[in-house]
Write an enzyme that holds these catalytic residues in place. Structure first.
Site, PDB file in Angstrom:
ATOM      1  CG  ASP A 174      -2.193  -0.764   1.045  1.00 39.74           C
ATOM      2  OD1 ASP A 174      -2.853  -0.570   0.018  1.00 39.74           O
ATOM      3  OD2 ASP A 174      -2.543  -1.561   1.923  1.00 39.74           O
ATOM      4  CG  LEU A 175       2.912   2.164   3.589  1.00 34.21           C
ATOM      5  CD1 LEU A 175       3.925   1.768   4.656  1.00 34.21           C
ATOM      6  CD2 LEU A 175       2.202   3.441   3.968  1.00 34.21           C
TER       7      LEU A 175
END
Length: 401
Positions: A174-175
């Site tokens: 996600d990051l």
């Protein structure tokens, strides 16, 4: 608090993202000065508001939500209703960027897909962050961090050699997708500055995950062989791993042959330099188990603190394996101002992790804490769209807001 300026000040972002990848992207834009208007579902809001425990003390917000939503204005709009769609279109008239992480094609159902907007808003930069991108056989699938870590290969590389595959302890898929999305937006802004034209940015979490396989991805491409799981060992350097000490563990990172020679001569291991198996880094990598077995008894002779002091004096890479309590108490982390306190709309004070980008002329700013759901709905609709209190109340009564 610093003054509300930044390299992106004057830009308006319409943020239709939720959970983590998209909000990471838009928080970075907000920290750099952009005005970010976060569109949330009435009553429910961003899913992560309820990703708890823990909730931040004295608030109804999860720590998860607070971590990636500062410098944003929360406006509740039901985009499934025609009146909600009309509000989004009106906000786009003065917006520079639209960021979204809906499933492929989902926003088109509401007239808000890129193909539906690009002619009406030719300067609009439209960033789409999805699990698998806008094209390809997996495009319709939903994307989740653990799923992407599994499919992207990192789990096959993480964990002990004889153990199970492991994901990273934080949602790195996600990051990284959020940060790559931000990079794409910054590039598109530069292009628009030169040409006046917007464009769509297509970020697939699996794509970005493959992109950061880095040396391990290249190890596979150069040999055609799947790299094995090595625990905390480095695939291309040895010794570069954790070692037990007298009272805990230490990371020892010997990056080249001169450093290994310095290590051996300083700690009574000169005899290893005459052994061909230890003489060069390629040989040490080929004999990594022997290197580990040989150095482990030595590393157990000192405490972690003693080793750190001795190795740092010799400019040999090393460090303790910190808990998060240790991290946030670390004097260097504190000196770099990596946490800050902000006044939350609930009346509580919240502590957040600071932006790591250090800009000498236009540093990140921290203008507003993560918002309470719908905190800025009236102010945005009246201030930007010029709507009256009666109009706003009417939409709220219909469940649009």
């Amino acid at each position: 608090m610093t003054s509300p300026v930044g390299p992106l000040s004057g830009l308006r972002v319409l943020d239709l993202t939720r959970v983590l990848a998209g909000p990471t992207c838009t928080q970075m834009l907000g920290d750099l000065g952009a005005e970010v208007i976060k569109i949330e579902r009435p009553e429910a809001g961003d899913d992560t508001r309820g990703f708890a425990p823990p909730f931040w003390p004295e608030t109804k917000e999860s720590a998860y939500f607070i971590g990636v939503n500062r410098n944003k204005k929360s406006v509740t709009v039901d985009i499934a209703k025609p009146e909600g769609q009309a509000l989004i279109l009106k906000l786009l008239e003065s917006s520079d960027i639209l960021a979204e992480n809906f499933k492929v094609g989902a926003l088109a159902k509401y007239g808000l897909g890129y193909e539906q907007l690009k002619d009406r808003f030719p300067r609009l930069i439209y960033c789409s962050i999805t699990g698998f991108g806008q094209t390809g056989p997996y495009a319709p699938r939903p994307g989740y961090d653990a799923l992407i870590q599994a499919m992207g290969g990192i789990m096959s590389l993480t964990g002990e050699p004889n153990g199970s595959p492991q994901k990273a302890g934080v949602p790195v898929a996600d990051l990284f997708a959020g940060l790559y999305g931000c990079i794409g937006i910054l590039a598109a802004l530069n292009h628009r500055h030169a040409t006046g034209q917007g464009q769509q940015i297509d970020i697939g979490m699996l794509d970005t995950h493959v992109a950061w396989l880095a040396n391990q991805g290249m190890n596979y491409l150069s040999t055609g062989e799947n790299p094995p799981r090595l625990g905390n060992q480095h695939p291309n350097i040895s010794p570069y791993q954790e070692y037990p000490t007298k009272d805990g563990y230490l990371i020892l990172a010997v990056g080249n042959d001169p450093t290994f020679e310095r290590f051996c001569k300083s700690f009574g291991q000169e005899h290893l330099l005459a052994d061909e198996r230890f003489a060069t880094n390629p040989n040490r990598v080929a004999n990594r188990d022997l290197v580990t077995q040989t150095l482990t008894p030595l590393m157990k002779t000192k405490t972690t603190t003693e080793w750190v002091a001795a190795l740092e004096a010799l400019k040999i890479g090393c460090g303790p394996i910190n808990t998060l309590k240790d991290v946030f108490a670390d004097p260097h982390v504190q000196a770099r101002n990596m946490t800050l306190e902000m006044h939350h709309g609930s009346g509580a004070t919240v502590k957040v992790i600071a932006n790591p980008v250090k800009l000498s002329a236009t540093p990140p700013t921290y203008r507003s804490a993560p918002p309470v759901l719908g905190e800025h709905t009236d102010a945005v609709l009246s201030g930007i769209l010029g709507m009256s209190a009666v109009e706003i109340d009417t939409l709220r009564a219909k469940g649009v807001l």
